[in-house]
Each structure stands twice: as C-alpha cells, then as structure tokens.
Design a protein around this motif. Structure first.
Motif, PDB file in Angstrom:
ATOM      1  N   ARG C 200      -5.243 -11.150   8.374  1.00  0.00           N
ATOM      2  CA  ARG C 200      -6.022 -10.138   7.664  1.00  0.00           C
ATOM      3  C   ARG C 200      -5.167  -8.944   7.286  1.00  0.00           C
ATOM      4  O   ARG C 200      -5.319  -8.363   6.218  1.00  0.00           O
ATOM      5  CB  ARG C 200      -7.171  -9.654   8.547  1.00  0.00           C
ATOM      6  CG  ARG C 200      -8.273 -10.643   8.634  1.00  0.00           C
ATOM      7  CD  ARG C 200      -9.352 -10.114   9.537  1.00  0.00           C
ATOM      8  NE  ARG C 200     -10.541 -10.936   9.396  1.00  0.00           N
ATOM      9  CZ  ARG C 200     -11.765 -10.473   9.513  1.00  0.00           C
ATOM     10  NH1 ARG C 200     -11.978  -9.213   9.761  1.00  0.00           N
ATOM     11  NH2 ARG C 200     -12.779 -11.270   9.382  1.00  0.00           N
ATOM     12  N   PHE C 201      -4.260  -8.587   8.204  1.00  0.00           N
ATOM     13  CA  PHE C 201      -3.371  -7.456   7.942  1.00  0.00           C
ATOM     14  C   PHE C 201      -2.528  -7.731   6.703  1.00  0.00           C
ATOM     15  O   PHE C 201      -2.427  -6.909   5.801  1.00  0.00           O
ATOM     16  CB  PHE C 201      -2.472  -7.224   9.159  1.00  0.00           C
ATOM     17  CG  PHE C 201      -1.474  -6.130   8.954  1.00  0.00           C
ATOM     18  CD1 PHE C 201      -1.800  -4.819   9.269  1.00  0.00           C
ATOM     19  CD2 PHE C 201      -0.212  -6.401   8.447  1.00  0.00           C
ATOM     20  CE1 PHE C 201      -0.887  -3.802   9.067  1.00  0.00           C
ATOM     21  CE2 PHE C 201       0.708  -5.391   8.245  1.00  0.00           C
ATOM     22  CZ  PHE C 201       0.363  -4.090   8.555  1.00  0.00           C
ATOM     23  N   ILE C 202      -1.915  -8.925   6.674  1.00  0.00           N
ATOM     24  CA  ILE C 202      -1.055  -9.280   5.547  1.00  0.00           C
ATOM     25  C   ILE C 202      -1.879  -9.355   4.261  1.00  0.00           C
ATOM     26  O   ILE C 202      -1.463  -8.896   3.207  1.00  0.00           O
ATOM     27  CB  ILE C 202      -0.337 -10.616   5.806  1.00  0.00           C
ATOM     28  CG1 ILE C 202       0.527 -10.504   7.059  1.00  0.00           C
ATOM     29  CG2 ILE C 202       0.496 -11.029   4.615  1.00  0.00           C
ATOM     30  CD1 ILE C 202       0.978 -11.826   7.613  1.00  0.00           C
ATOM     31  N   PHE C 203      -3.085  -9.907   4.395  1.00  0.00           N
ATOM     32  CA  PHE C 203      -3.943 -10.019   3.223  1.00  0.00           C
ATOM     33  C   PHE C 203      -4.312  -8.638   2.683  1.00  0.00           C
ATOM     34  O   PHE C 203      -4.302  -8.406   1.474  1.00  0.00           O
ATOM     35  CB  PHE C 203      -5.211 -10.797   3.552  1.00  0.00           C
ATOM     36  CG  PHE C 203      -6.147 -10.896   2.391  1.00  0.00           C
ATOM     37  CD1 PHE C 203      -5.854 -11.720   1.325  1.00  0.00           C
ATOM     38  CD2 PHE C 203      -7.301 -10.135   2.348  1.00  0.00           C
ATOM     39  CE1 PHE C 203      -6.686 -11.784   0.241  1.00  0.00           C
ATOM     40  CE2 PHE C 203      -8.150 -10.200   1.265  1.00  0.00           C
ATOM     41  CZ  PHE C 203      -7.837 -11.035   0.206  1.00  0.00           C
ATOM     42  N   ALA C 204      -4.616  -7.713   3.588  1.00  0.00           N
ATOM     43  CA  ALA C 204      -4.999  -6.379   3.155  1.00  0.00           C
ATOM     44  C   ALA C 204      -3.842  -5.702   2.444  1.00  0.00           C
ATOM     45  O   ALA C 204      -4.022  -4.817   1.619  1.00  0.00           O
ATOM     46  CB  ALA C 204      -5.433  -5.540   4.345  1.00  0.00           C
TER      47      ALA C 204
END
Lengths: 237, 260, 243
Positions: C200-204
């Motif tokens: 999720r971090f990378i996606f954000a």
C-alpha cells in the motif's frame, strides 16, 4: 452517557441511521453473495473431481488463485481492472464508454469468487464422503442421473458440508468490511467516517464489534438449527 | 523482457476473455461526477446524514453553479481514489490532493486552489522548537502513511524512527498517549486537533518549508489525462474565483487564516 | 484495439517498480512470515488450553471458553487490533513512569508485541474450535477402555487423544494458517509495514497497480507452499489409514 446516546441517535447529528444503513449493506451483501458463491463453488468442486483434464485444470487453477489472493486484490481486479477492460474494449469496438459495474455488484462478484474457492474445498470433502455405492444403487433403482443427484446425493452432501459452509459464512460476514475501498458505505466505512468527525474512535469501533458479534450469534444459532435439521434420521450418537 | 511480454499477453487474454459489451453515452460535461475521500475535515468529510460536507464541497459546488453544470459527489477510500478516476467511476478528484510529480505521471492536475504549509506538533514535554533532522535524531515521528508527509520524513529524517498510520486520527491517538514524540501533517488538520482533543497533551512546534519535489506546488483537482477540456473548464473557474473574491468568501467560513 | 489492451495490461504490469521497491517488498514479506509464524505457534498453545476448557465438566470454564471463542471469531480482526493497540495506549500516560523504571516502556511503546498478542488471541479462538471438534471426534470408548486399563488422565490425553485429534485437526489447522497469512495484512493499522502494508505504501507513492500484482504473486506462493507441505504431511501421517 447522554453524550454517547446522542452520538448514535436517529435525529440531528446522530450517526444511528447511517450505522443502521451500513449494517444493512453489510448483511445484504453477505446474503446476496452466499448463494452465488456456494453454487459456483459446487460447480468448481465437480470440475475438480472430473475425469476430464479440460474441466479439472481450470477448476484447480481457479481455487488456487482465489484462495491464495488477498481479498482486497480480488476486489481491485474486479472493480478497477474488469471495469476498465470492459470500457476500453467497448470503445474500440465502436461503443463509446458508459459501461459501469456498480460497487455492490463488484463486491458481490469479488467476494463470491473468494467464497467459491473456499467452499469448493468443503464441497470436495463432502462429495468424497459419500460412497460411490449410493449413486450406483440409485441408478439400479431406475433413477435418472439428475434425480440421483437431487434426491440421493445432495441431501447427504449438504449434511456433511454444513459445518464447513458455516465457517465460510462467518468469514464472508467479516470480509464484507473490505468493500469500503470501492465506495460502498458498509458498517466499517461508516465507523471510520464517524470516528474522523466525532473523534470517538473507541466508542465506534466497540459498537461495530458488537454489531458484527450480533450477526455472528444470530448466524450461529441459525446454523445450529440447520445442522440439527439435516441430521434428522441419523439419531444421537 | 520476454517474461514481461508474455505476462502482458496473458493479462490481455484474461481481460479479453472476461469482457462483455454494453451501450454507450457521449461526454459533453453537463453532468460531472466528483470523487472525494470524505475523511479529511474541514476540507471534506461525511456527516451523520451520509452527505459530504466541508470547504472543498462548498467551494466546488459554487464553481459548478457558475459553470452551470450539475455536480454529484462520491466518497471513495484514499487507497483507491486514483484507480477509480482512471476506471471512470467519476470524472475529477477534489480531495485535498497535492499535485506531486509522481501523481502527475498518472493524472493531470488543475491549477492550485489551496496551499497549506506542513507542520510539526509534539507532546507538551518537548523541550525545543528545533526541527532539524539532527535535533530529532532517535525521536519517534508519526505521519499518515500514504501521504506526502511520510515521503518527506523518509527523505530527510533517516535517523529518527518513523511510523505510518492509516489516518490522521490514529497518529493523534499515539501522540496523545506518548508512543510518538512528533507528528508531521497539514497545519490545518493539526490545528483542528490541537484546538480540541489535543489541547492538554500536545503543542505546536513549527512550520515546515515546502520542498517542491515532495510537496508539489499545492493542492489541485485531478482529472484523467485525456480530459483536457474538463481541466481547462476548471482552470478557468478556479482562476476567476481567486480573482473575484468568491474563493475568499467560501474559505473564510472555514479558516481563520489564508489557505491560498 | 491492441493498444488499449496493452494500456490495461500496463496498469497491472510494471517491472520498474521491482527495481525501485523490490527491497521494501521483501522486507514486508519477511515481517508477514514472522508475524504469522510467531502468533500461530503461540495461538496453538493457547488454543489447546481453550479447547480443553471448552470440553471441561466445569460449566464456568467451558462457559468462559465459549464466550472467548465466540467473541474472537465473531468480530473482525481489524476491530480487535484497534481496540487492543490503541486501547492499551489509553493507559500509557499513567503507566509510563513505572514502565520506564522497570525497563518495559520500549515494548509497550512498540507496535510489534501488540500485533502479535492480538493475532495470537484471534487465531487461538479458531484453532481451539478446530481442536475441540477433533478431540470430540475421537470415539469415547477409547477413553473408557484406557481408564479401565488404569491409565491416568494425562497419560490418556498424551498417548490416545492428542495423537488422533491432531491428525483430524491437521487440515483445519492448515486452513487457519492460510487464513492468518491473508488476515495479517491489516497489521499496518498499528504502523507495522507487513507485505500488504509495504504494498500500500508503494502504491500510494506511485499509484501503480502492478505492485498489487507482485504482492498477489507472493501471497499465492506462500499459500501454495503451505498447501503442498500440508499435503505431504497428511500423506505421510495418514499412511496407516491407507488400504
């Protein structure tokens, strides 16, 4: 105390209605998904046990993928991926946009795929538990394959599968909380938004827990009765 | 390279297989669907009636009135907010989104309509107002995980312990109970907290100087790259509202200081 | 038409992400494995105790065990983690001085231990139910026969009930392990970057859906490995039942 009652009241400034609506969406999504997921699961289970490779391989691949993928990803694939796929394809073939998968349907499809994968395991177990002699005996009595399945096999399969299906249902009930990522205002969505506005995190998370617990207790009672009913004629052991 | 091609072909085949066709509507921008988060007061939040409200809602509804278009709002979780725009669930995002370079690779932004400085707050016991990375070495700093504030911390505060939270609410809870030493976030959101629940535990430390690479030029509205006409429509409306005072009129209802 | 199809595929496939964020993804994978392994092991011990309490003749014990399993199975793990991690936080201001004196403050401050505790409490409830069912499935006559032979209670459990019950419970316990791997993806609620948290971090940061695809492949690999291992274990342990 008065303060908290006001937070969940049904008139001005209270979150009662919205929470109730959220709970209704949660339960109706779970109820709408279950038959679709179970039926698909049974088809997949029959495929897994089939002698034909053409049926067996896709059935096994299906279970492997949707049991292994986190539910959130399945949801993204259906809601964003499939939607975009439909739209682009439609446009290329001369229709211009306008295809829309509603969030409720997307949630139903995604959760249905997951429950189908999980329940297919239960169905396979139940199918294996019925001895082959039963089908043979029914056929020798002159019942058609369809009749054999409906009157002889299915009631027994359901009896054996019921506890496993019960577990699937409990998982489904809580998995519905994921659909808040696709704009469906179910119970967890309302809970988090109420928390942001009122800053009463513990109150709302506690309340949500109680509502889920209530659904679970009702389901457990219902399942107990169903199990008792399907065990009629087997006596107490 | 070969793997990539094969994988792409597989994905293409999967999508083609799953596709059905339906009827169509052409776009003329008489009706615009707006996506927001609904979890970021006072900019946008869901109220107890289930409607979105806040500064951005009032402001953009006013723009829609001036442009004579019908606007409808959808509340969408932050994680899916750009994918939902790209898959045509709505036409524009108005959700306090900073126009950063990473995001510009996926979507286009309108002109900036809000520029709030990021800031540090801390527990009352904090001894200095020094926020240099050296001064905060070994301290525990929190921010909302999927925001530019976390990117900022990761870039400059490598010697501090960084913690990412799903929303600002959880970060506030952990600052109040002492697990965190500092929080970085938008000043508006932080003042909101310091004026209410955070009154007794926490205090304001300092503004952060904007780093254009990380923080972008400010908050804009995001549209799909192919919808240049929609972007121009909103650019014009934003520019006018900043000139004729109608932006200020709405903003002053929500903020006691300038946000632009 | 092929061009747009490629666009859609490009939405989920981007190898550039692996170059830039591969290390973070692996870190997340490591944390997920660690969290699940630790809590499922502790959960097994606790689950065993609860299963026995549930089967005990004392109504108080069995009632408490029933309430425990019902609560933890009936509410979402997300709510449980929130109430435990942030709930403990409510007491921290008052306890801080004491905790610092005895040197435990670092543990109470850190999220790791609380996530492990919550996951353990949760999986223990599910494992207890599987174990209870399995122990009930061992025919009563065996216990009675053992008693008649003069074996005492613990010896009966150790040599007769447990080995058979564990065999019966093997499959449900494997399923619970798989469910736990996927359920652990909410650890980021308490600031831990497990595999899903990193994703999720990378996606954000990139808004590139392909990172979800890589996470999916890793989850699939974990789940399939466990299933294969379990299959092997089952064939080996069930040898004696083959005809």
């Amino acid at each position: 105390m008065d303060y908290y009652l006001k937070l969940v009241s049904f008139n001005d400034g209270g979150w009662g209605w919205l929470l109730l609506k959220g709970a209704a969406i949660t339960i109706s999504l779970a109820v709408a998904t279950l038959p679709f997921g179970l039926a698909l699961g049974l088809v997949v289970a029959l495929g897994q046990r089939s002698k034909s490779r053409v049926l067996r391989v896709p059935a096994i691949a299906f279970t492997t993928v949707f049991r292994g993928l986190p539910e959130l990803l399945t949801l993204y694939l259906v809601y964003f991926g499939l939607q975009l796929g439909l739209q682009r394809l439609g446009r290329d073939l001369g229709f211009s946009g306008g295809i829309d998968i509603p969030p409720f349907v997307a949630g139903m499809m995604a959760l249905g795929l997951v429950i189908a994968a999980f329940s297919s395991e239960v169905w396979v177990g139940a199918l294996n538990a019925i001895s082959a002699g039963q089908g043979e005996a029914a056929r020798s009595l002159g019942l058609s394959p369809g009749q054999t399945f409906r009157f002889i096999l299915l009631p027994q399969i359901i009896r054996v599968a019921l506890p496993g299906i019960g577990n699937n249902w409990m998982v489904l009930l809580k998995d519905t909380s994921l659909v808040s990522v696709i704009t469906l205002p179910e119970l967890m969505f309302v809970t988090s938004r109420a928390n942001v506005v009122t800053k009463e995190a513990f109150f709302f998370f506690g309340l949500a827990s109680l509502i889920y617990l209530f659904f679970s207790l009702v389901s457990m009672a219902g399942l107990g009765r169903l199990e008792a009913r399907s065990n009629r004629g087997y006596g107490l052991r | 390279m070969l793997i990539r091609k094969t994988a792409q072909r597989l994905a293409i085949a999967a999508f083609a297989l799953a596709s059905l066709l339906g009827p169509a509507v052409a776009k003329d921008w008489k009706e615009i669907r707006i996506g927001t988060e609904g979890a970021y007061p006072p900019f946008n939040n869901l109220n107890a009636k289930g409607e979105v409200e806040g500064f951005e809602i009032d402001y953009v509804n006013m723009l829609c009135g001036k442009m004579k278009v019908k606007c409808t709002w959808v509340a969408q979780d932050w994680d899916g907010i750009i994918p939902a725009l790209l898959s045509n669930k709505y036409d524009i995002i108005v959700a306090g989104m900073n126009a950063t370079d990473e995001r510009k690779k996926k979507v286009d932004f309108t002109h900036v309509y809000t520029r709030v400085p990021p800031a540090f707050i801390a527990a009352k016991s904090a001894k200095t107002n020094d926020i240099t990375p050296a001064a905060l070495k070994g301290k525990v700093i929190g921010a909302q995980a999927s925001t530019i504030h976390m990117n900022f911390l990761e870039k400059y505060y490598k010697d501090s312990t960084l913690k990412g939270y799903p929303t600002q609410e959880e970060a506030n809870l952990d600052l109040a109970n002492g697990r965190l030493d500092y929080i970085v976030a938008d000043k508006v959101a932080l003042l909101d907290f310091l004026n209410a629940k955070g009154k007794d535990c926490c205090k304001f430390i300092a503004d952060v100087a904007r780093d254009p690479v990380i923080h972008g030029d400010g908050v804009g509205m995001a549209v799909r790259k192919e919808d240049q006409d929609l972007k121009e429509m909103f650019n014009k409306a934003i520019d006018e509202s900043l000139k004729d005072g109608s932006f200020k009129a709405v903003a002053s209802k929500y903020f006691t200081f300038d946000i632009m | 038409m092929m061009d747009s199809l490629r666009d859609i595929a490009g939405l989920f496939l981007n190898l550039d992400i692996l170059d830039r964020y591969g290390y973070r993804i692996l870190q997340g994978l490591g944390l997920t494995l660690q969290l699940v392994a630790v809590s499922v092991l502790f959960g097994f011990v606790l689950g065993m105790l609860i299963a026995h309490a549930r089967l005990s003749k004392s109504w108080l014990l069995s009632g408490l065990a029933y309430c425990y399993t019902t609560f933890f199975r009936g509410t979402p793990l997300l709510c449980q983690l929130f109430l435990v991690y942030y709930g403990i936080g409510l007491f921290l201001p008052a306890w801080r001085a004491t905790l610092e004196d005895i040197g435990l403050w670092a543990y109470f401050r850190d999220a790791y231990i609380w996530v492990v505790i919550t996951f353990t409490l949760n999986t223990a409830a599910y494992q207890a139910e599987a174990l209870r069912g399995a122990m009930q499935a061992v025919p009563r006559g065996q216990t009675e026969a053992a008693k008649a032979l003069g074996l005492h209670q613990f010896r009966i459990l150790q040599t007769i009930i447990w080995p058979q019950a564990l065999l019966i419970a093997l499959r449900p316990l494997g399923n619970e392990l798989i469910i736990m791997i996927k359920a652990s993806s909410i650890a980021s609620l308490a600031t831990l970057y497990d595999l899903m948290g990193q994703t999720r971090f990378i996606f954000a940061r990139t808004f590139d859906l392909s990172v979800y695809l890589y996470a999916a492949i890793l989850y699939l690999l974990m789940v399939e490995t466990i299933r294969r291992l379990w299959g092997l274990m089952e064939t080996r342990l069930m040898r004696h039942t083959l005809r």
